[in-house]
Enzyme design. Sequence first.
Site, PDB file in Angstrom:
ATOM      1  N   TYR A 174       0.833  -1.206   0.000  1.00 42.56           N
ATOM      2  CA  TYR A 174       0.000   0.000   0.000  1.00 42.56           C
ATOM      3  C   TYR A 174       0.871   1.262   0.000  1.00 42.56           C
ATOM      4  O   TYR A 174       1.877   1.331   0.705  1.00 42.56           O
ATOM      5  CB  TYR A 174      -0.902   0.033   1.248  1.00 42.56           C
ATOM      6  CG  TYR A 174      -1.692   1.304   1.287  1.00 42.56           C
ATOM      7  CD1 TYR A 174      -2.824   1.446   0.505  1.00 42.56           C
ATOM      8  CD2 TYR A 174      -1.266   2.394   2.040  1.00 42.56           C
ATOM      9  CE1 TYR A 174      -3.528   2.635   0.480  1.00 42.56           C
ATOM     10  CE2 TYR A 174      -1.966   3.585   2.024  1.00 42.56           C
ATOM     11  CZ  TYR A 174      -3.091   3.695   1.238  1.00 42.56           C
ATOM     12  OH  TYR A 174      -3.784   4.886   1.210  1.00 42.56           O
TER      13      TYR A 174
ATOM     14  N   TRP B 152       1.380   5.544  -1.973  1.00 45.87           N
ATOM     15  CA  TRP B 152       1.107   6.468  -3.089  1.00 45.87           C
ATOM     16  C   TRP B 152       2.181   6.428  -4.168  1.00 45.87           C
ATOM     17  O   TRP B 152       1.962   6.902  -5.271  1.00 45.87           O
ATOM     18  CB  TRP B 152       0.984   7.889  -2.542  1.00 45.87           C
ATOM     19  CG  TRP B 152      -0.423   8.218  -2.183  1.00 45.87           C
ATOM     20  CD1 TRP B 152      -1.206   7.572  -1.279  1.00 45.87           C
ATOM     21  CD2 TRP B 152      -1.221   9.272  -2.733  1.00 45.87           C
ATOM     22  NE1 TRP B 152      -2.442   8.162  -1.232  1.00 45.87           N
ATOM     23  CE2 TRP B 152      -2.476   9.210  -2.108  1.00 45.87           C
ATOM     24  CE3 TRP B 152      -0.990  10.270  -3.681  1.00 45.87           C
ATOM     25  CZ2 TRP B 152      -3.513  10.106  -2.401  1.00 45.87           C
ATOM     26  CZ3 TRP B 152      -2.022  11.155  -3.966  1.00 45.87           C
ATOM     27  CH2 TRP B 152      -3.255  11.063  -3.342  1.00 45.87           C
TER      28      TRP B 152
HETATM   29  N1  LIG Z   1      -1.550   9.522  11.892  1.00 50.89           N
HETATM   30  C1  LIG Z   1      -1.974   9.499  10.624  1.00 50.89           C
HETATM   31  N2  LIG Z   1      -1.505   8.570   9.780  1.00 50.89           N
HETATM   32  C2  LIG Z   1      -1.916   8.557   8.498  1.00 50.89           C
HETATM   33  C3  LIG Z   1      -2.853   9.511   8.031  1.00 50.89           C
HETATM   34  C4  LIG Z   1      -3.359  10.475   8.949  1.00 50.89           C
HETATM   35  O1  LIG Z   1      -4.211  11.323   8.618  1.00 50.89           O
HETATM   36  N3  LIG Z   1      -2.884  10.441  10.235  1.00 50.89           N
HETATM   37  N4  LIG Z   1      -3.257   9.475   6.731  1.00 50.89           N
HETATM   38  C5  LIG Z   1      -3.187   8.210   6.038  1.00 50.89           C
HETATM   39  C6  LIG Z   1      -3.410   8.353   4.592  1.00 50.89           C
HETATM   40  S1  LIG Z   1      -4.877   9.114   4.125  1.00 50.89           S
HETATM   41  C7  LIG Z   1      -2.559   7.860   3.657  1.00 50.89           C
HETATM   42  S2  LIG Z   1      -3.039   7.877   2.012  1.00 50.89           S
HETATM   43  C8  LIG Z   1      -1.290   7.226   4.037  1.00 50.89           C
HETATM   44  C9  LIG Z   1      -0.140   7.530   3.044  1.00 50.89           C
HETATM   45  O2  LIG Z   1       0.880   6.620   3.200  1.00 50.89           O
HETATM   46  P1  LIG Z   1       1.930   6.269   2.043  1.00 50.89           P
HETATM   47  O3  LIG Z   1       1.284   6.378   0.716  1.00 50.89           O
HETATM   48  O4  LIG Z   1       2.605   4.994   2.389  1.00 50.89           O
HETATM   49  O5  LIG Z   1       2.958   7.466   2.225  1.00 50.89           O
HETATM   50  P2  LIG Z   1       4.035   8.069   1.216  1.00 50.89           P
HETATM   51  O6  LIG Z   1       4.933   8.905   2.041  1.00 50.89           O
HETATM   52  O7  LIG Z   1       3.347   8.710   0.073  1.00 50.89           O
HETATM   53  O8  LIG Z   1       4.832   6.775   0.753  1.00 50.89           O
HETATM   54  C10 LIG Z   1       5.220   6.561  -0.550  1.00 50.89           C
HETATM   55  C11 LIG Z   1       6.617   5.978  -0.565  1.00 50.89           C
HETATM   56  O9  LIG Z   1       6.901   5.599  -1.913  1.00 50.89           O
HETATM   57  C12 LIG Z   1       8.211   6.050  -2.251  1.00 50.89           C
HETATM   58  N5  LIG Z   1       8.258   6.210  -3.717  1.00 50.89           N
HETATM   59  C13 LIG Z   1       7.969   7.283  -4.475  1.00 50.89           C
HETATM   60  N6  LIG Z   1       8.124   6.992  -5.776  1.00 50.89           N
HETATM   61  C14 LIG Z   1       8.517   5.701  -5.854  1.00 50.89           C
HETATM   62  C15 LIG Z   1       8.832   4.826  -6.937  1.00 50.89           C
HETATM   63  O10 LIG Z   1       8.746   5.173  -8.109  1.00 50.89           O
HETATM   64  N7  LIG Z   1       9.183   3.551  -6.603  1.00 50.89           N
HETATM   65  C16 LIG Z   1       9.266   3.124  -5.310  1.00 50.89           C
HETATM   66  N8  LIG Z   1       9.625   1.878  -5.082  1.00 50.89           N
HETATM   67  N9  LIG Z   1       9.000   3.946  -4.276  1.00 50.89           N
HETATM   68  C17 LIG Z   1       8.614   5.206  -4.552  1.00 50.89           C
HETATM   69  C18 LIG Z   1       8.385   7.321  -1.480  1.00 50.89           C
HETATM   70  O11 LIG Z   1       9.748   7.650  -1.354  1.00 50.89           O
HETATM   71  C19 LIG Z   1       7.694   6.968  -0.164  1.00 50.89           C
HETATM   72  O12 LIG Z   1       8.593   6.377   0.744  1.00 50.89           O
HETATM   73  O13 LIG Z   1      -0.917   7.626   5.359  1.00 50.89           O
HETATM   74  C20 LIG Z   1      -1.940   7.382   6.314  1.00 50.89           C
HETATM   75  N10 LIG Z   1      -1.416   7.619   7.652  1.00 50.89           N
HETATM   76  N1  LIG Z   2      -0.493  18.753   1.037  1.00 42.88           N
HETATM   77  C1  LIG Z   2      -1.009  17.526   1.099  1.00 42.88           C
HETATM   78  N2  LIG Z   2      -2.231  17.286   0.588  1.00 42.88           N
HETATM   79  C2  LIG Z   2      -2.768  16.048   0.681  1.00 42.88           C
HETATM   80  C3  LIG Z   2      -2.046  14.964   1.250  1.00 42.88           C
HETATM   81  C4  LIG Z   2      -0.758  15.258   1.797  1.00 42.88           C
HETATM   82  O1  LIG Z   2      -0.074  14.381   2.360  1.00 42.88           O
HETATM   83  N3  LIG Z   2      -0.274  16.528   1.703  1.00 42.88           N
HETATM   84  N4  LIG Z   2      -2.603  13.708   1.294  1.00 42.88           N
HETATM   85  C5  LIG Z   2      -3.753  13.420   0.416  1.00 42.88           C
HETATM   86  C6  LIG Z   2      -4.485  12.264   0.906  1.00 42.88           C
HETATM   87  S1  LIG Z   2      -3.805  10.724   0.659  1.00 42.88           S
HETATM   88  C7  LIG Z   2      -5.688  12.353   1.508  1.00 42.88           C
HETATM   89  S2  LIG Z   2      -6.514  10.936   1.990  1.00 42.88           S
HETATM   90  C8  LIG Z   2      -6.326  13.648   1.742  1.00 42.88           C
HETATM   91  C9  LIG Z   2      -6.893  13.751   3.162  1.00 42.88           C
HETATM   92  O2  LIG Z   2      -7.839  14.713   3.196  1.00 42.88           O
HETATM   93  P1  LIG Z   2      -8.789  14.852   4.474  1.00 42.88           P
HETATM   94  O3  LIG Z   2      -9.130  13.523   4.970  1.00 42.88           O
HETATM   95  O4  LIG Z   2      -9.855  15.782   4.074  1.00 42.88           O
HETATM   96  O5  LIG Z   2      -7.802  15.614   5.442  1.00 42.88           O
HETATM   97  P2  LIG Z   2      -7.141  15.371   6.866  1.00 42.88           P
HETATM   98  O6  LIG Z   2      -6.071  16.394   6.912  1.00 42.88           O
HETATM   99  O7  LIG Z   2      -6.757  13.969   7.102  1.00 42.88           O
HETATM  100  O8  LIG Z   2      -8.322  15.695   7.839  1.00 42.88           O
HETATM  101  C10 LIG Z   2      -9.130  16.858   7.659  1.00 42.88           C
HETATM  102  C11 LIG Z   2      -9.389  17.514   8.961  1.00 42.88           C
HETATM  103  O9  LIG Z   2     -10.288  16.738   9.747  1.00 42.88           O
HETATM  104  C12 LIG Z   2     -10.192  17.270  11.035  1.00 42.88           C
HETATM  105  N5  LIG Z   2     -10.626  16.289  12.003  1.00 42.88           N
HETATM  106  C13 LIG Z   2      -9.938  15.251  12.506  1.00 42.88           C
HETATM  107  N6  LIG Z   2     -10.697  14.573  13.401  1.00 42.88           N
HETATM  108  C14 LIG Z   2     -11.881  15.214  13.440  1.00 42.88           C
HETATM  109  C15 LIG Z   2     -13.094  14.994  14.148  1.00 42.88           C
HETATM  110  O10 LIG Z   2     -13.248  14.055  14.926  1.00 42.88           O
HETATM  111  N7  LIG Z   2     -14.098  15.850  13.892  1.00 42.88           N
HETATM  112  C16 LIG Z   2     -14.001  16.889  13.031  1.00 42.88           C
HETATM  113  N8  LIG Z   2     -15.069  17.647  12.830  1.00 42.88           N
HETATM  114  N9  LIG Z   2     -12.855  17.125  12.382  1.00 42.88           N
HETATM  115  C17 LIG Z   2     -11.837  16.294  12.566  1.00 42.88           C
HETATM  116  C18 LIG Z   2      -8.755  17.639  11.253  1.00 42.88           C
HETATM  117  O11 LIG Z   2      -8.698  18.900  11.897  1.00 42.88           O
HETATM  118  C19 LIG Z   2      -8.191  17.711   9.842  1.00 42.88           C
HETATM  119  O12 LIG Z   2      -7.606  18.965   9.599  1.00 42.88           O
HETATM  120  O13 LIG Z   2      -5.411  14.711   1.552  1.00 42.88           O
HETATM  121  C20 LIG Z   2      -4.702  14.610   0.320  1.00 42.88           C
HETATM  122  N10 LIG Z   2      -3.997  15.846   0.150  1.00 42.88           N
HETATM  123 MO   LIG Z   3      -4.950   9.196   1.810  1.00 39.06          MO
END
Ligand SMILES: Nc1nc2c(c(=O)[nH]1)N[C@H]1C(S)=C(S)[C@@H](COP(=O)(O)OP(=O)(O)OC[C@H]3O[C@@H](n4cnc5c(=O)[nH]c(N)nc54)[C@H](O)[C@@H]3O)O[C@H]1N2
Ligand SMILES: Nc1nc2c(c(=O)[nH]1)N[C@H]1C(S)=C(S)[C@@H](COP(=O)(O)OP(=O)(O)OC[C@H]3O[C@@H](n4cnc5c(=O)[nH]c(N)nc54)[C@H](O)[C@@H]3O)O[C@H]1N2
Ligand SMILES: [Mo]
Length: 768
Positions: free
Chosen positions: A111, A113
């Site tokens: 899993y 991005w």
């Molecule tokens: N506490 C907390 N944890 C969270 C979240 C949160 O809101 N709070 N959000 C969650 C969410 S929504 C998401 S989507 C996940 C994201 O979690 P991930 O998608 O696992 O995070 P990334 O840092 O995007 O990891 C991508 C990795 O791929 C590597 N990479 C980039 N390009 C390539 C390539 O071409 N080949 C290979 N082999 N590697 C490459 C990058 O260097 C990086 O290490 O995290 C989750 N974790």
């Molecule tokens: N710059 C940047 N943009 C991104 C990403 C990134 O890593 N960097 N990741 C991308 C990815 S994979 C995803 S999934 C999206 C995530 O997009 P979202 O899921 O929309 O964003 P988050 O930042 O995880 O959470 C949004 C907000 O929810 C609020 N929140 C948390 N818990 C609660 C709660 O219990 N109640 C309420 N009312 N609010 C709460 C927090 O304050 C947080 O700021 O963003 C995408 N966009």
């Molecule tokens: Mo995500």
Amino acid sequence: MATKTSRLTANHWGVGIARVEAGRIVSVDGHPADPDPSPINGNIPGSLNGAARILRPAIRKSWLDKSRDPVPRGRDAFVEVSWDRALDFIAGEINRVRTDHGNESIFAGSYGWSSAGRFHHAQSQLKRFLNTVGGFSYSEGNYSYNAALVMMPYIVGPFRKHVAEATRWSVIAKHSDLVVMFGGMAMRNTQVSDGGVAIHRMSNNLRSCAKAGVEFVNISPLRTDAAAFLNADWKPVHPGTDTALMLGLAYVLMSEGLHDLAFLARYCVGYDQFEAYLTGASDGVPKSAEWAAEHTGWSTQDITDLARKMASNRCMISVAAGVQRADYGEQALWMAVTLAAMLGQIGLPGGGYTVGYGVNANVGNMERLFRWGTLPQGTNPVTNFIPVAMISEMLLNPGGAYTYNGAERRFPDARLVWWAGGNPFHHHQDLLRLHKAIQTPETVIVNDLNWTAMARHADIVLPVAAAQERDDFGAGKSDNALIPMHKLAAPPGEARVEYEMYKDLASRLGTEEQFTEGRTPDAWLRHIWEETRAAGAQHGVSLPDWDTFHVGDVIKLPDPSPNQVFLAEFRADPASNPLPTPSGLIEVFSDTLAGFDLPDCKGHACFFPQRDFKAGEGDLFLLSGQPKTRLHSQLDNGAFSLSHKVRGREPVLIHTNDAARRRISDGDIVELSNSRGRCLAGARITDEVFEGCVFLWTGAWWDPDFSAPQARDRHGNPNALTHDQRTSSLSQSPASHSARVSLHRFDGEPPDITVHQPPVLYSDTDPD
Ligand SMILES: Nc1nc2c(c(=O)[nH]1)N[C@H]1C(S)=C(S)[C@@H](COP(=O)(O)OP(=O)(O)OC[C@H]3O[C@@H](n4cnc5c(=O)[nH]c(N)nc54)[C@H](O)[C@@H]3O)O[C@H]1N2
Ligand SMILES: Nc1nc2c(c(=O)[nH]1)N[C@H]1C(S)=C(S)[C@@H](COP(=O)(O)OP(=O)(O)OC[C@H]3O[C@@H](n4cnc5c(=O)[nH]c(N)nc54)[C@H](O)[C@@H]3O)O[C@H]1N2
Ligand SMILES: [Mo]
């Protein structure tokens, strides 16, 4: 023209135009046609050329030595080896594991991005290769909105389709009076759209709403989760209590007769069963405004006023994806649908509900016209998978039983784990538990650009080319743009394009022809582009040939449905356009879900208090949304990401009063802790965060100090503190937003950050 455009690159956060000097990328700027380009591009040069770049294949020392007293994964040194040696080891391991245990014991869900690019997509490449050698166990779902993926089909229909069909912002500007945002709508997150985004439209579209006089209510612990120009009314709730607030609103609607009984009768099933819960007839607890006020921190009057206002205006209910990334995260989604059904505006322009506005650049702004060409992954003969957030559970309980989506299932016995394009030590919760869990398999392989915490937990580490080091094209999953991507620089050291490396591995295992189908990367790109062209032609779009496209500029296509109103057809004629739910209607009560008989997801939306809160963990709520300075953990050692750190640590937002009580000043190093772990972070004191909450961005590479209590993370990774119990036994989704922590000033000498430097590396010829 060619000199300008031949420096294009596509990233999940937007198009970049690179300046290259002496074969090195020195800067990456946004595209001039993009009204709101992302500064995340600024991380690329420093990180690709940084000290943490993996330059040669490397093998964990204890694994190579077959030590009887191995240093645990994540703490060991590495020995750099030749590609041949590394690939020989991998081929040997694949053969051993599939012969002795079967392919199900190869876990390669991977899993994550990874990077943009239709051909070089890391997971697709790995999966295609492994499918030629008998397949692998995998993971299902995501960390972003998994509760919606699993639950929404039972109550309204498939979630991804519904996100694509979200009411457009232009419709909201024209028709809505009020947008009530649970979880806000963080502009920082709309920098991103997976696969690449050419035009960042969100800011202009939201400005049009503000100009048209649409009112916004921001129900998020962060004030900045609503853009300043929206002049939103900021009314945070205690984290995890949105469902309680929505129940209170529903109670007011019901008790004042403001609910739309005609809508509930014609378009929904099961309102009566829900109403019995709302009134307390079924459990003795009326979910009144007074009851909701106690849980949420809102006043009874505010709840009553908002309910009346929602009923008397065209109102859009928005739930940020992140709200479900919490204990019982399904409930806020179901309750939002229920509340919108009671208001009776679903299917009307500017009314109803949407889950996922703001989750990326495109929701409500743009959708894809047709499916782009893609690298075929082949067929996986292995059928066993895990819900993605059960990784530690799987590793700690090989063969163990669990419940998911109404079924009893069994974990694979993962002996060989291979990760490409994701960082579990970023995305997973309770990292110390994951650190323990990942000691269990026999072999762990990781491909990455940098020495992330995950790479440090591998036995075999493969250095790979970055997106900017290979030719490709980008195309957003939900953005209508095709973006040429250029090899701007050579991969450093011995880093290789993953396709070439799998080809060599397939040749060792006798499947080279199956893997390559006789194509070079260039031939594959042309093949995938021709597929894209053919799909375009079917939709009346004429695309140029590959050579013309690849030296040209970004191609932008129109939104196929710019006036989209979510569920309008269903509303117009529910008999002819039934929803794909068991009843064809909105299921306020679901017989199917009730029939699963789960303790943590019943037949209708319910409120359950957060687990940490009940368990009496620390006195502050920990929130950990996405960082504005990077994408997750990617390029954390780049200049833009580093520029926001506080004395090298990730900033944590602390309310002025919470800081004063603990004698914390802005810029201090602080320690956050709970029963699971602890980390250091840099204090940023502000009134923009709700009192009682601390907000620590995700993405600082985990940097555990194993000599400190609970292997304290030096850097500020919130997953040192989060629990990895899932939302519920229905969807088994991650629940990272539901942790409680204690906080104090850290008065000792703060340790140096080590994770932006490589681990201890020996060369193959070193004696020891
Ligand atoms: N506490 C907390 N944890 C969270 C979240 C949160 O809101 N709070 N959000 C969650 C969410 S929504 C998401 S989507 C996940 C994201 O979690 P991930 O998608 O696992 O995070 P990334 O840092 O995007 O990891 C991508 C990795 O791929 C590597 N990479 C980039 N390009 C390539 C390539 O071409 N080949 C290979 N082999 N590697 C490459 C990058 O260097 C990086 O290490 O995290 C989750 N974790
Ligand atoms: N710059 C940047 N943009 C991104 C990403 C990134 O890593 N960097 N990741 C991308 C990815 S994979 C995803 S999934 C999206 C995530 O997009 P979202 O899921 O929309 O964003 P988050 O930042 O995880 O959470 C949004 C907000 O929810 C609020 N929140 C948390 N818990 C609660 C709660 O219990 N109640 C309420 N009312 N609010 C709460 C927090 O304050 C947080 O700021 O963003 C995408 N966009
Ligand atoms: Mo995500």
